[in-house]
Scaffold this active site. Structure first.
Site, PDB file in Angstrom:
ATOM      1  N   CYS A  42      55.023 -34.847 -25.399  1.00 47.95           N
ATOM      2  CA  CYS A  42      54.514 -33.501 -25.650  1.00 47.95           C
ATOM      3  C   CYS A  42      53.108 -33.543 -26.238  1.00 47.95           C
ATOM      4  O   CYS A  42      52.160 -33.851 -25.531  1.00 47.95           O
ATOM      5  CB  CYS A  42      55.497 -32.716 -26.499  1.00 47.95           C
TER       6      CYS A  42
ATOM      7  N   HIS B 224      60.743 -33.317 -23.577  1.00 46.49           N
ATOM      8  CA  HIS B 224      61.288 -34.110 -24.684  1.00 46.49           C
ATOM      9  C   HIS B 224      62.481 -34.942 -24.226  1.00 46.49           C
ATOM     10  O   HIS B 224      63.609 -34.463 -24.238  1.00 46.49           O
ATOM     11  CB  HIS B 224      61.739 -33.187 -25.820  1.00 46.49           C
TER      12      HIS B 224
ATOM     13  N   GLU C  88      64.025 -37.114 -25.755  1.00 41.90           N
ATOM     14  CA  GLU C  88      64.978 -37.325 -26.854  1.00 41.90           C
ATOM     15  C   GLU C  88      65.906 -36.138 -27.029  1.00 41.90           C
ATOM     16  O   GLU C  88      66.894 -36.213 -27.757  1.00 41.90           O
ATOM     17  CB  GLU C  88      64.235 -37.627 -28.163  1.00 41.90           C
TER      18      GLU C  88
END
Ligand SMILES: NC(=O)CC[C@H](N)C(=O)O
Length: 815
Positions: free
Chosen positions: A694, A788, A790
């Site tokens: 990001c 993202h 994660e």
């Protein structure tokens, strides 16, 4: 009934089943005749046969001689999947006053009755003169089930060799059978539950105990044996209570409930969870009336209607009606009314019920009652399932395996966080919205929306942005990239699962105990259609309202978030204010604009710190406002992680690290020119891997020579599809991955990328750049992604990019 007659009777029943089967097949052949239209013919016949054989089962049960000495293993030659042990008699200190009195009075009645013909002799059990009718603590058999793949059991030994690690869990199981039949022995039909569930791996061992059945000794003998089993695990085997889950099917579930209640009442450490398969929780049969599952499922279920009343009679032959009505045997009797605290302090509970079983309503009511008592309880109804779906095998597939899978997943999740539920409940609260003041959301473009404020009682400015994420409001609100923003949730309701405890290190730094994405709420305010007044989750410690209040963040509820989102999509992210207090209707003259501020400097760590000192590779994270799950994802792959301030001169210190990670972060990437200049030097000749997410990806792009721009309304949500334009590691060209996102800025999509760089991903909705990477021929290993991987919340489609990154660092380290 004497022995020969008994065998003739059993033979007669078996013969009738054999003769009747073809007739049943004919009757059930037309779908319209089947008790359940979804059932295959074989299931219909099986169930008819089982109902017929049920009254005979007590006659065929193992004769469990409880007086054996420990060196003799009953039926040991039959054991393949379990080991055998004896549980010693319960120590006196664990028998509370009322239980001792109950045992005494049962003993007296038993002795008085010994000469008379008792209820036990009424039916076909006459020849089973109980050898051991006492309710006092005795030694009982126990079978320990192992996952064969891990540890082939050797039945011929009493040495359990538990081999349990700190984090391993065990299950204490009580088999079903109405307290009158069944055994924990692996050849018993009820043992299929243990044999099959252990394969799912969420518990290391299952201890299934042969508690005394009612014909050996009536209530409370079984409860005494259950307490002995608990004490054996906790005191003798020294298994920590939080490592234990109680489980039971049917009457065994009744016993698991009674044991849990006993431990709670006596302030003894209880289990971390309860698993109840078709729990029998009402021995008064108060739901046995028209139009309940008792009548509607009467011909669909395997339970035959005389079985349970007979069992109750046997079990309570000395203790009487008062005990049948008690919360120990009948917590769900409708005669006891709807007490909101029936299950107070019970641990998280998972209830399984069959769609076609007579006890279905009882299970549904139990679930409701547990929720009313504040228990984290989940109900799973097995489609087309009969009573105790876990007990029978393959003919109930695929629903049965799905149930085991869900159960195993839930247990694993629960175990992941070892929490003391009681300490948490002490400060659990419920939001009470009635006291909330009127509030208004003003947009700089002129529109105003009035609702009610919650959280902090003060006004707040910010950029008004919307997110389409349906879950994970706690993770979104603690994501530092939301700094300076008023977050509008398009999902209609948030707050329903409260907020968990969220420990953090000094100055709010990351620690492995941290549950959320940073130490506190990062957005400036929240806007929601409906904030939940009550919350329920086993990890929740406070309401959304209290949490916001504690962090001094206002929220507004009762506004039309659909209208607000439509406006924001049309005109783009707009400055706004959540106004509370007397002047909430007055539009502000000026709107505070966070965009000129370098929010990255605010969000970043002020000084470097290291986590997981002994990791395999040393990763440096440039912290622009990192989400905790990025650090977790690296630690999980055993990286040593050093978190560095955003303007740290990595280039001069690059040799101390094996890889460089660039985190997400709030605001405009163009504020971080110091970081971009540093990066420009590093990407020239750094051969080790670099991964940016990001903000990190945007800064990489700027350093590579691309441009960044502000999007109209950005992308925020957990459902953004991205197309891979190239392959790398786990990512395959041409595949679409669903991703979690939160950004307002993006890199410009150039016809021609700077030399040494190529596009990696593109957004399938708006064609914005979702990733860049160094080209193969550049000799570098650099990836940047706008989304993202994660997650937290969001899908894990691209999580393996972390493995790609860490593995690549390991390879470089070794080369
Ligand atoms: N999640 C992020 O890192 C966001 C990056 C940047 N603040 C943006 O809004 O685009």
């Amino acid at each position: 009934m004497t022995q020969p007659i008994k065998y003739i009777y059993i033979f007669g029943v078996c013969l009738s089943i054999a003769l009747l089967s073809p007739i049943w097949a004919l009757i059930d052949y037309p779908l319209s005749n089947r008790p359940n239209k979804d059932w295959p013919l074989s299931r219909c016949i099986r169930i008819r046969a089982f109902r017929m054989i049920e009254p005979v089962i007590p006659l065929c049960a193992f004769d469990r001689d409880l007086g054996r000495i420990p060196t003799e293993l009953p039926y040991a030659h039959l054991l393949k999947r379990s080991k055998f042990t004896y549980i010693p008699p319960l120590a006196e200190e664990y028998i509370s006053g009322w239980l001792r009195n109950l045992i005494e009075s049962v003993e007296t009645l038993r002795i008085e009755n010994e000469t008379k013909v008792g209820v036990i002799n009424e039916r076909w059990l006459q020849d089973y003169t109980p050898k051991l009718e006492t309710c006092r603590p005795i030694q009982i058999p126990c079978y320990v089930y192992f996952d064969e793949r891990v540890s082939p059991a050797k039945a011929s030994t009493l040495d359990l060799n538990l081999d349990l690690e700190e984090d391993d869990k065990v299950m204490l199981q009580f088999h079903g059978g109405g307290y009158i039949v069944g055994s924990a022995h692996e050849n018993d039909v009820t043992a299929t539950l243990c044999k099959d569930f252990i394969k799912f791996g969420s518990v290391k061992k299952i201890f299934s105990v042969d508690y005394r059945l009612a014909w050996y000794a009536p209530f409370p003998a079984a409860l005494i044996d259950a307490i002995s089993s608990w004490s054996y695990l906790v005191n003798q085997l020294e298994i920590k209570p939080h490592q234990i889950v109680f489980s039971g099917d049917s009457a065994g579930a009744n016993l698991a409930l009674a044991l849990t209640r006993y431990l709670i009442e006596n302030e003894l450490p209880g289990p971390s969870g309860l698993v109840l398969h078709s729990p029998w929780s009402d021995m008064t049969f108060s739901r046995r009336v028209m139009s309940t599952s008792f009548t509607t499922n009467k011909y669909k279920d395997i339970l035959e209607s005389t079985f349970s009343p007979y069992a109750v009679k046997m079990l309570t032959r000395y203790v009487g009606v008062e005990m049948i009505n008690s919360v120990y045997l009948s917590p769900m009797s409708q005669r006891n009314g709807k007490d909101v605290e029936t299950f107070k302090q019970f641990p998280s509970t998972f209830i399984i019920a069959g769609e076609c079983e007579m006890l279905l309503d009882e299970c549904v009511d139990l679930h409701e009652s547990m929720i009313r008592s504040g228990v984290g309880c989940r109900l799973h109804i097995v489609g087309r399932g009969v009573h105790d779906p876990a007990m029978f095998s393959s003919w109930q597939e695929p629903e049965r395996s799905e149930m085991f899978y869900t159960l195993a997943r839930m247990l694993l999740k629960q175990f992941a966080k070892q929490i003391n539920l009681n300490s948490i409940r002490q400060f659990a609260t419920q939001a009470s919205l009635t006291q909330f003041n009127p509030a208004t959301l003003h947009l700089k473009s002129g529109q105003s929306f009035s609702g009610r404020g919650f959280g902090a009682n003060n006004s707040s400015f910010g950029e008004t942005v919307f997110t389409t994420s349906v879950t994970s409001y706690t993770e979104s609100m603690t994501d530092p990239s939301y700094k300076g923003q008023l977050l509008v949730f398009t999902t209609p309701l948030i707050g329903n699962y409260g907020v968990p405890k969220n420990p953090s290190g000094d100055q709010g730094q990351f620690t492995p105990e941290m549950m959320l994405e940073s130490s506190g709420i990062q957005c400036s305010g929240v806007v929601v259609a409906d904030v939940a007044e009550k919350f329920s989750h086993y990890e929740a410690v406070e309401s959304l309202h209290d949490w916001c209040k504690r962090h001094n963040i206002p929220g507004i509820t009762g506004v039309d978030t659909r209208a607000i989102t439509t406006i924001l999509r049309d005109q783009g992210t707009t400055l706004g204010q959540i106004a509370v207090g007397e002047t909430h209707e007055t539009k502000p003259v000026e709107y505070f604009d966070p965009s000129p501020i370098n929010l990255i400097a605010e969000a970043s760590t002020k000084s470097p710190y290291t986590i997981n000192e002994n990791g395999d590779v040393h990763v440096a994270i440039m912290d622009f406002g990192s989400k905790a799950n990025i650090i977790r994802s690296l630690i999980k792959r055993n990286a040593k992680v050093t978190v560095l301030p955003w303007d740290y001169d990595f280039h001069s210190n690059r040799d101390s690290f094996d890889a460089l990670f660039l985190s997400n972060g709030p605001g405009d990437p163009r504020h971080a020119s110091v970081a971009v200049e540093n990066l420009k030097k590093t990407i020239q000749d750094y051969k080790k891997p670099i991964f940016g997410i990001c903000m990190g990806h945007q800064l990489l792009g700027l350093a590579a020579g691309l441009e960044a721009y502000r999007m109209t309304f950005g992308n925020r949500g957990h459902n953004q599809p991205v197309l891979a334009l190239g392959s790398s590691g786990s990512i395959k060209q041409g595949r679409v991955y669903v991703t979690s996102q939160n950004h307002q800025y993006a890199l410009k999509l150039e016809e021609q990328f700077p030399s040494g760089w190529e596009p990696f991903f593109i957004n399938c909705n708006d064609s914005s750049v979702e990733g860049i990477k160094s080209s193969e021929d550049s000799g570098r290993k650099i990836w940047g992604v706008q989304f993202h991987p994660e997650a937290y919340g969001g899908p894990l489609d691209t999580i393996e990019m972390f493995s790609d990154f860490v593995n690549s660092a390991k390879r470089m380290q070794n080369s």
